[in-house]
Write a protein that holds these residues in place. Structure first.
Motif, PDB file in Angstrom:
ATOM      1  N   ARG A 197       0.767  -1.196   0.280  1.00  0.00           N
ATOM      2  CA  ARG A 197      -0.330   0.110  -0.023  1.00  0.00           C
ATOM      3  C   ARG A 197       0.604   0.939  -0.054  1.00  0.00           C
ATOM      4  O   ARG A 197       1.670   1.228   0.440  1.00  0.00           O
ATOM      5  CB  ARG A 197      -0.854   0.021   0.867  1.00  0.00           C
ATOM      6  CG  ARG A 197      -2.179  -0.858   0.723  1.00  0.00           C
ATOM      7  CD  ARG A 197      -3.162  -1.152   2.153  1.00  0.00           C
ATOM      8  NE  ARG A 197      -3.643  -1.707   2.112  1.00  0.00           N
ATOM      9  CZ  ARG A 197      -4.860  -2.363   1.816  1.00  0.00           C
ATOM     10  NH1 ARG A 197      -5.391  -1.421   2.009  1.00  0.00           N
ATOM     11  NH2 ARG A 197      -6.067  -3.671   2.638  1.00  0.00           N
ATOM     12  N   TYR A 198       0.554   1.665  -0.586  1.00  0.00           N
ATOM     13  CA  TYR A 198       0.804   3.233  -0.911  1.00  0.00           C
ATOM     14  C   TYR A 198       0.376   4.786  -0.046  1.00  0.00           C
ATOM     15  O   TYR A 198      -0.674   5.079   0.074  1.00  0.00           O
ATOM     16  CB  TYR A 198       1.340   3.933  -2.118  1.00  0.00           C
ATOM     17  CG  TYR A 198       2.688   2.932  -3.122  1.00  0.00           C
ATOM     18  CD1 TYR A 198       2.971   2.823  -3.230  1.00  0.00           C
ATOM     19  CD2 TYR A 198       1.570   1.536  -3.748  1.00  0.00           C
ATOM     20  CE1 TYR A 198       4.220   1.880  -3.416  1.00  0.00           C
ATOM     21  CE2 TYR A 198       2.628   0.935  -4.649  1.00  0.00           C
ATOM     22  CZ  TYR A 198       3.904   1.438  -4.411  1.00  0.00           C
ATOM     23  OH  TYR A 198       4.509  -0.062  -5.427  1.00  0.00           O
ATOM     24  N   ILE A 199       1.535   5.419   1.025  1.00  0.00           N
ATOM     25  CA  ILE A 199       1.085   6.290   1.831  1.00  0.00           C
ATOM     26  C   ILE A 199       1.297   7.343   1.124  1.00  0.00           C
ATOM     27  O   ILE A 199       2.678   7.721   1.317  1.00  0.00           O
ATOM     28  CB  ILE A 199       0.454   5.744   3.091  1.00  0.00           C
ATOM     29  CG1 ILE A 199       0.142   4.488   3.063  1.00  0.00           C
ATOM     30  CG2 ILE A 199       0.126   6.869   3.877  1.00  0.00           C
ATOM     31  CD1 ILE A 199       0.274   3.892   5.035  1.00  0.00           C
ATOM     32  N   ILE A 200       0.731   8.943   1.162  1.00  0.00           N
ATOM     33  CA  ILE A 200       1.162  10.198   0.456  1.00  0.00           C
ATOM     34  C   ILE A 200       1.655  10.512   2.303  1.00  0.00           C
ATOM     35  O   ILE A 200       0.879  10.652   2.838  1.00  0.00           O
ATOM     36  CB  ILE A 200       0.687  10.487  -0.118  1.00  0.00           C
ATOM     37  CG1 ILE A 200       0.190   9.749  -1.670  1.00  0.00           C
ATOM     38  CG2 ILE A 200       1.100  11.969  -0.604  1.00  0.00           C
ATOM     39  CD1 ILE A 200      -0.811  10.582  -2.152  1.00  0.00           C
ATOM     40  N   VAL A 201       2.855  10.870   2.636  1.00  0.00           N
ATOM     41  CA  VAL A 201       3.560  11.652   3.452  1.00  0.00           C
ATOM     42  C   VAL A 201       3.571  13.000   2.775  1.00  0.00           C
ATOM     43  O   VAL A 201       4.542  13.447   1.916  1.00  0.00           O
ATOM     44  CB  VAL A 201       4.242  11.209   4.298  1.00  0.00           C
ATOM     45  CG1 VAL A 201       4.448  12.176   5.549  1.00  0.00           C
ATOM     46  CG2 VAL A 201       3.761   9.377   4.267  1.00  0.00           C
ATOM     47  N   VAL A 241      -4.767   6.050   0.924  1.00  0.00           N
ATOM     48  CA  VAL A 241      -3.571   5.070   0.592  1.00  0.00           C
ATOM     49  C   VAL A 241      -4.450   4.225  -0.986  1.00  0.00           C
ATOM     50  O   VAL A 241      -5.267   4.225  -0.955  1.00  0.00           O
ATOM     51  CB  VAL A 241      -4.425   3.793   1.621  1.00  0.00           C
ATOM     52  CG1 VAL A 241      -3.748   2.832   1.120  1.00  0.00           C
ATOM     53  CG2 VAL A 241      -4.425   4.475   3.192  1.00  0.00           C
ATOM     54  N   PHE A 242      -3.216   4.173  -1.601  1.00  0.00           N
ATOM     55  CA  PHE A 242      -3.077   3.292  -2.657  1.00  0.00           C
ATOM     56  C   PHE A 242      -2.464   2.530  -3.326  1.00  0.00           C
ATOM     57  O   PHE A 242      -1.337   2.036  -2.203  1.00  0.00           O
ATOM     58  CB  PHE A 242      -2.865   4.367  -3.321  1.00  0.00           C
ATOM     59  CG  PHE A 242      -2.781   5.931  -3.954  1.00  0.00           C
ATOM     60  CD1 PHE A 242      -4.098   5.794  -4.411  1.00  0.00           C
ATOM     61  CD2 PHE A 242      -2.999   6.311  -2.714  1.00  0.00           C
ATOM     62  CE1 PHE A 242      -4.844   7.353  -4.601  1.00  0.00           C
ATOM     63  CE2 PHE A 242      -2.861   8.067  -2.694  1.00  0.00           C
ATOM     64  CZ  PHE A 242      -4.333   8.483  -4.133  1.00  0.00           C
ATOM     65  N   ALA A 273       0.153  10.690  -9.242  1.00  0.00           N
ATOM     66  CA  ALA A 273      -0.613  11.493 -10.003  1.00  0.00           C
ATOM     67  C   ALA A 273      -1.472  12.255  -8.312  1.00  0.00           C
ATOM     68  O   ALA A 273      -1.324  12.975  -9.507  1.00  0.00           O
ATOM     69  CB  ALA A 273      -1.383  10.180 -11.003  1.00  0.00           C
ATOM     70  N   TYR A 274      -1.607  11.010  -7.737  1.00  0.00           N
ATOM     71  CA  TYR A 274      -2.121  11.937  -6.825  1.00  0.00           C
ATOM     72  C   TYR A 274      -1.323  13.337  -6.299  1.00  0.00           C
ATOM     73  O   TYR A 274      -1.515  14.536  -5.414  1.00  0.00           O
ATOM     74  CB  TYR A 274      -2.990  11.282  -5.411  1.00  0.00           C
ATOM     75  CG  TYR A 274      -4.210  12.104  -4.567  1.00  0.00           C
ATOM     76  CD1 TYR A 274      -5.094  11.963  -4.926  1.00  0.00           C
ATOM     77  CD2 TYR A 274      -3.268  12.046  -3.709  1.00  0.00           C
ATOM     78  CE1 TYR A 274      -6.012  13.186  -3.812  1.00  0.00           C
ATOM     79  CE2 TYR A 274      -4.095  12.831  -2.544  1.00  0.00           C
ATOM     80  CZ  TYR A 274      -5.505  12.730  -2.683  1.00  0.00           C
ATOM     81  OH  TYR A 274      -6.333  13.558  -1.695  1.00  0.00           O
ATOM     82  N   ASP A 275      -0.324  12.546  -5.421  1.00  0.00           N
ATOM     83  CA  ASP A 275       0.748  13.493  -5.233  1.00  0.00           C
ATOM     84  C   ASP A 275       0.798  14.604  -6.122  1.00  0.00           C
ATOM     85  O   ASP A 275       1.465  15.363  -5.587  1.00  0.00           O
ATOM     86  CB  ASP A 275       2.095  12.240  -4.711  1.00  0.00           C
ATOM     87  CG  ASP A 275       3.255  13.173  -4.296  1.00  0.00           C
ATOM     88  OD1 ASP A 275       2.928  14.292  -3.218  1.00  0.00           O
ATOM     89  OD2 ASP A 275       4.250  13.668  -4.426  1.00  0.00           O
TER      90      ASP A 275
END
Length: 117
Positions: free
Chosen positions: A6-10, A19-20, A28-30
């Motif tokens: 899972r990828y979490i943007i900080v 959560v991606f 893309a969201y970042d």
């Protein structure tokens, strides 16, 4: 046992709720958040002549960044407004070029107009 990535943007040391499971979607969201941050800074630096709270500016910037393709389509072809000699900026009317020199385009060879020989 299954392993799930899972990828979490900080951002600025804070984990976002998003959560991606796909790295490309997370990036893309970042990138969208980066664009929204830049848009918000641009709006805040502008002399709008009205008071807008930071929360509203952030919401507008995120909306614009999320809808970047549509915003680009709307803004496509707009030329920057240059200040007039008096110091006030006036929008130029959208009209066809008026002189032969204005009609020339880079890479275009001069020749007869359509319908001429």
């Amino acid at each position: 046992m299954a392993v799930i990535t899972r990828y979490i943007i900080v951002r600025h040391g804070i984990e976002l709720d998003q959560v991606f499971e796909d790295k490309k979607l997370a990036e893309a969201y970042d990138n969208m958040l980066d664009a929204a941050e830049n848009l918000a800074a641009f709006i805040k630096q502008g002399d709008l002549g009205v008071a807008i709270d930071a929360e509203t500016i952030d919401a507008i910037a995120i909306h614009l960044a999320k809808n970047a393709p549509e915003v680009n389509r709307i803004l496509k072809g707009i030329k920057p407004i240059k200040p007039a000699a008096g110091g006030t900026a006036k929008p130029e009317p959208h009209a066809a070029p008026s002189t032969d020199e204005d009609k020339k385009r880079p890479g275009r060879k001069p020749g007869p107009k359509p319908g001429e020989k």
